[in-house]
Every structure is written in C-alpha cells, then in structure tokens.
Write a protein that holds these residues in place. Structure first.
Motif: not given
Length: 294
Positions: A212-226
């Motif tokens: 499946q392919v989803f055409k999105l305008d933006g993606i939100f994700t949570m990074s790990r921070t160092r």
C-alpha cells in the motif's frame, strides 16, 4: 581573562540568555558550533512577532542585536571538554583553545536520532516533523501520517486531527489496546499496522511492506534525543523525558552543579523557538542573580 558567564550554544536560548547578561553589563562569551536543531526547516511558526520567518533569519537577527553590546564575545567552534575549577569552569574547544568563566550556561540543544526508514532523514523539517504547533497549520488540513516509534505516538495521533485527516502507522512498534482504539476512533484516526518500507515522492508518499502507498502532505514522528557530552563531564543530574534525557534544573534554571545553568531543548522535554527564548531569559537572569549573590 575569566568571563562572568560562558554560554555554550548560540541559538535561540543561548542568544536570549546572553542578552539578559549583556544588559547587566557582564562579560559574556558565547561559543557556538552553528548547528541549530531546526536548521532543516524553511520557516518557523508559533513565535509571536516572528511567525513565518526563516529560522536562520531569526537567529541571525538575534546574534546581530546581541553583538551590539560591547561586553559580549563570540567564538565559532565546538566545546569538547568542560571541567569544574576553583574559580568556576574551564572549557576546552576543538580549535580555539581553552576559556575560563565564573558561571556556565548550557544551551547546547539536542541531537535528533531518527527512525531508520529510507527517505525519512532527507525530509526531516520539510515533510517530516515533530511539532504540530510548529508545522501543522501549513499542511492546510491535508493528509497527515503519524509514524510510531513507541506507544507515545498516541499523543501525536490524538492531537493531529485538528490539523488534517490523520492515519496512525504503528509500524510494528506497538498495538493500540481496546481503550486506545476507541480514543482513535472518536478522533477519526485510521490505523495501519503493516511495517513502513520507505518514504518517497516530492511530498511524502509512505509505502508499506504490504504494498500500500499513502500519499501524505506531512508526517509526524518522535525522534530520540541525545544530549551533549558536556553535561556528563560536569556531573549534571538528568531527568527522563518522552524522547530522551534532559537536564534537570531548578526554577532559576540552575542544574544540580552549582554555577551551571541550562536552557532550551537541552533542559526541556519539548522543542519550540518561543519556549527556548523564554527559558533563555530565565537562565540568563538566574546566572546573573548567582553572580550578584556570590
């Protein structure tokens, strides 16, 4: 020369802290490596009076204003060693020698460690984001994806429908329980459990392992921070945040090490230009009070 205060990091928090100290006519040294966390983003939002400006322009104007004060010195470079000494602190830089200061402000920010998914890194700050308040409005109520890195993706997934039609991609990281499924349904969030293969396209085409392919305008994700290693070198106590450790401070933004203050993303479990500037004020004032009280 022994500076009154050395600030490590010349981005928004460090500049804000320096301004308070410069206006108190204190001798201030700013050491900056020039690696702002939001350097990948074209515009910055949510900061009153600067909404929609480029991050680079905001930082450049802040530096220009700070350097109008004659007691401020700027060194371009990286601090690689920090030690506590009887008169304060000694900071060793990679190429510019060693500097001494009576007080120290860590405005070092954090390093984002991103999910290892093809196409994500190069879209960080342009089509892949971490802060809805900073970037959600500009997606114009379009199609939004939430890429899970842990169960904390629920936080993003429940917020983001205010900015557009939202799909949560759990990517095999976690499975929402019945209560979480009901919460997502109430917010109109759809859920895809297949693994994420890659992100491609001019915008953000998210391809799953099942094809499946989803055409999105933006993606939100949570990074790990160092954090910068300077905190550990100085022995500063840390607190646990949702994306990683951050520096524990008191109300005046002093860390557990007397004379060491912290501000910005290094001492907040959140990332925002407006918050960084506000926390910089508190750290600068805190460092000044510390000098006055001895």
């Amino acid at each position: 020369m022994i500076y009154d205060v050395i600030i490590v990091g010349g981005s928004y928090a460090g500049l804000s802290a320096g301004l308070q100290l410069a206006r108190a006519r204190r001798q201030v040294l700013v050491i900056d490596a020039g690696q702002r966390r939001n350097r990948f983003a074209a515009t910055s939002h949510g900061f009153l009076g600067q909404d929609g400006q480029s991050p680079q322009a905001i930082a450049a104007e802040g530096r220009s204003q700070l350097m109008e004060y004659p007691t401020v010195t700027w060194v371009q470079g990286s601090v690689v060693q920090a030690t506590v000494e009887p008169q304060g602190f000694s900071l060793g830089t990679e190429f510019n020698g060693t500097f001494q200061g009576k007080r120290l402000i860590l405005a070092t920010g954090v390093v984002d460690e991103l999910p290892a998914i093809e196409g994500l890194q190069e879209r960080w700050g342009t089509r892949v984001f971490h802060c809805p308040y900073c970037h959600g409005y500009e997606l114009d109520q379009g199609r939004i994806g939430v890429l899970a890195t842990s169960s904390l993706a629920m936080h993003h997934a429940l917020m983001l429908p205010d900015w557009g039609a939202t799909t949560l991609f759990t990517n095999g990281v976690f499975t929402p329980d019945a209560e979480q499924q009901a919460q997502l349904a109430r917010r109109g969030v759809s859920v895809q459990s297949a693994g994420v293969r890659r992100i491609s396209g001019e915008r953000a085409d998210l391809e799953l392992d099942d094809g499946q392919v989803f055409k999105l305008d933006g993606i939100f994700t949570m990074s790990r921070t160092r954090l910068s290693p300077l905190a550990a070198q100085l022995g500063c106590a840390l607190a646990d945040g949702p994306s990683g450790a951050y520096l524990h401070t008191n109300d005046m933004r002093q860390t557990s090490v007397p004379g060491v203050f912290a501000c910005g993303d290094a001492s907040l479990a959140a990332g925002s230009v407006a918050l960084a500037v506000a926390e910089g004020v508190r750290a600068g004032v805190g460092a000044h009070f510390s000098l006055v009280s001895g």
